[in-house]
Design an enzyme around this catalytic site. Structure first.
Site, mmCIF file in Angstrom:
data_model
loop_
_atom_site.group_PDB
_atom_site.id
_atom_site.type_symbol
_atom_site.label_atom_id
_atom_site.label_comp_id
_atom_site.label_asym_id
_atom_site.label_seq_id
_atom_site.Cartn_x
_atom_site.Cartn_y
_atom_site.Cartn_z
ATOM 1 N N PRO A 170 0.812 -1.225 0.000
ATOM 2 C CA PRO A 170 0.000 0.000 0.000
ATOM 3 C C PRO A 170 0.846 1.275 0.000
ATOM 4 O O PRO A 170 1.894 1.340 0.645
ATOM 5 C CB PRO A 170 -0.782 -0.102 1.313
ATOM 6 N N ARG A 173 -0.965 4.826 -1.338
ATOM 7 C CA ARG A 173 -2.031 5.820 -1.197
ATOM 8 C C ARG A 173 -2.869 5.623 0.080
ATOM 9 O O ARG A 173 -3.141 6.577 0.807
ATOM 10 C CB ARG A 173 -2.944 5.714 -2.422
ATOM 11 N N ARG A 221 -1.795 15.890 -9.733
ATOM 12 C CA ARG A 221 -2.773 14.844 -10.054
ATOM 13 C C ARG A 221 -3.975 15.369 -10.865
ATOM 14 O O ARG A 221 -4.401 14.712 -11.829
ATOM 15 C CB ARG A 221 -3.253 14.139 -8.786
ATOM 16 N N CYS A 263 2.298 28.974 -15.905
ATOM 17 C CA CYS A 263 1.945 29.414 -17.247
ATOM 18 C C CYS A 263 1.543 28.226 -18.121
ATOM 19 O O CYS A 263 2.278 27.825 -19.024
ATOM 20 C CB CYS A 263 3.131 30.179 -17.837
ATOM 21 N N GLU A 264 0.426 27.626 -17.800
ATOM 22 C CA GLU A 264 -0.162 26.479 -18.522
ATOM 23 C C GLU A 264 -1.660 26.507 -18.257
ATOM 24 O O GLU A 264 -2.068 26.686 -17.097
ATOM 25 C CB GLU A 264 0.340 25.131 -17.963
#
Ligand SMILES: Cc1ncc(COP(=O)(O)O)c(C=O)c1O
Length: 484
Positions: A342, A344, A380, A412-413
């Site tokens: 495990p 997460r 994410r 800047c995206e």
């Protein structure tokens, strides 16, 4: 249904760092400091999902105390500490804030589930590689799952027993395999060339390497394609039709490697435990076949990570007990030691990314809350459209209009968003805003894109706020060019 309680336990205090801002008492080394106490703690009832597994093997309703909770006073607290107060004492914003007690509670859920089985909980370091967190998990009894030589070096530094570590990966290089061989780490065989490299490493070190065969089970984990690992066409593991070729090859390298187990990994964010049972049925079948060839296999490594309630809707999700109960009888029937991996489910829900609002703007019909955190610290949502819950840390002004916002960073995206279409009260400039469940695959995936330096990390430990990682600085960055 039985009840599994995730109990709040007092912890011994690790060394708090000094307060960078003497005027702000929160980061003091004195655990006895009193913080505003929440008058109400959010308590979510977690029920088991509508898995196809029989009711007899399902664990039950668990009383789940989330470590971050909004109190009746409208402030967000972490284990009794007001997040707004932590912001005022923190080195800078954004920063990561963890609950040490929640990490313990998450591990305890696995420990309880594994009672009666021989087992190794291999914490997947890729999820979060903070050294202080690793030391804590090691102290609780974790082994480690590694995917690079540097993760092995870090695990050793954190004091992990290398003989309870497993080295995974489809592209392990000889140099890293040599380190693993020197330290007696279990190594998963992922392909023909990987087997060759493991044999080379064993010869370099002059030690026999304990190996597990990573078999691609071709079980669909029903998750986002980027986090699925056990499908037929995935880049990981060997296909079962090649099993006998691998067994013969392994026999011919009996001076270099010892086959001790079988491994599979299904994917991450899994919310149906019957998938684990499907895989375990296949795997014990392979183990029977391998044992029939004269190999003494001891380990079954069922990798695949449980999902968490990212949406904060109180959704019914399987707990560690549900996962283990689906494979328990199979493991016992073959007298195996169970390895699980495990990441997460041990660390994601223990942490928030804490940000400050830089401003609010409107373009056409779209409203934006612009914060100082971004895809650089938490990728994410941009990477696979993941949802992470967002809320303000303090009560909003009575006249604050509630609207639908995209919560975006300064990078800047256009892919730089932390949340889309979130209903929130219009925040004031400088207000605190958290992105929840940021403990896994956030800081460990953080970058310095746009020269945003990786943020500092803190945890709440027995009522004290303790820094557990310094923020990275521009000065450190320019040092990479020194003397060139
Ligand atoms: C081989 C392996 N082990 C363990 C993990 C950890 O999974 P999770 O964080 O979902 O528990 C992963 C994640 O993809 C993995 O690929």
């Amino acid at each position: 249904m039985a009840v599994a309680h995730l109990v709040c336990r007092p912890l011994s205090c690790s060394k708090p760092l000094g307060n960078p801002n003497p005027a702000a008492p929160l980061l003091s080394s004195k655990p006895s400091l009193s913080f505003p106490t929440p008058s109400r703690c959010r308590s979510l009832a977690l029920r088991v999902s509508s898995s196809a597994a029989p009711a007899s093997v399902l664990a039950a309703e668990a009383s789940f105390h989330h470590c971050f909770s909004k109190s009746a006073d409208g402030y967000l607290y972490c284990e009794g500490v007001r997040v707004q107060d932590v912001m005022e004492g923190a080195e800078r914003s954004p920063f990561y804030l963890y609950s040490k007690a929640q990490i313990t509670r998450n591990f305890d859920a696995y420990r309880e589930a594994l009672e009666g089985l021989r087992s190794i909980v291999g914490y997947a370091i890729k999820a979060n590689n903070n050294l202080k967190i690793l030391e804590h998990l090691r102290g609780l009894g974790c082994g480690a799952v590694l995917v690079s030589g540097n993760e092995l070096r870090l695990a050793l530094r954190a004091g992990f027993d290398p003989t309870r570590c497993i080295f995974n990966g489809n592209g392990k290089i000889v140099e890293d395999l040599v380190l693993a061989a020197e330290n007696g780490v279990f190594v998963n065989v992922d392909s023909e060339f990987d087997l060759e490299n493991i044999v080379t490493a064993a010869r370099v070190v002059g030690k026999k390497v304990p190996v597990l065969l990573r078999i691609n089970p071709d079980v669909d984990p029903q998750v986002h394609p980027y986090v699925a690992t056990g499908n037929k066409t995935s880049k990981f593991g060997i296909r079962n039709e090649n099993l006998h070729w691998f067994l013969n090859a392994i026999k011919s390298y009996s001076n270099e490697i010892k086959l001790v187990g079988a491994h599979c990994h299904l994917g991450s964010t899994i919310t149906k435990v019957d998938i684990f049972r499907d895989a375990a049925v296949l795997m014990v079948n392979y183990i029977d076949q391998i044992r029939a060839q004269g190999f003494e296999l001891e380990y079954l490594n069922i990798g695949g990570g449980l999902g968490i309630d990212y949406y904060h809707t109180g959704t019914v999700l399987p707990a560690p007990m549900d996962l283990i109960n689906t494979v328990r009888e199979l493991v016992l029937s073959r007298d195996l030691t169970l390895i699980i991996e495990p990441g997460r489910s041990l660390i994601a829900n223990t942490c928030c990314l804490v940000n400050r609002v830089t401003g609010v703007k409107t373009n056409g019909t779209k409203k934006f809350i612009v914060i100082d955190g971004s895809m650089a610290e938490l990728i994410r949502p941009s990477l696979h459209g993941a949802y992470q819950h967002i809320e303000l840390v303090s009560p909003s002004l009575p006249d604050a209009e509630v609207s639908t916002f995209d919560v975006v960073g300064p990078v800047c995206e256009s892919a730089d968003f932390l949340g889309k279409d979130r209903e929130l009260p219009t925040p004031a400039k400088g207000a605190g805003l958290v992105v929840h469940d940021a403990g896994a695959y956030c800081m460990s995936m953080a970058s310095t894109y746009n020269l945003k330096m990786r943020p500092p990390e803190y945890w709440v430990d027995n009522g004290s706020v303790v820094k557990i990682r310094h923020g990275e600085t521009f000065e450190e960055f320019v040092k990479f060019f020194d003397g060139l």
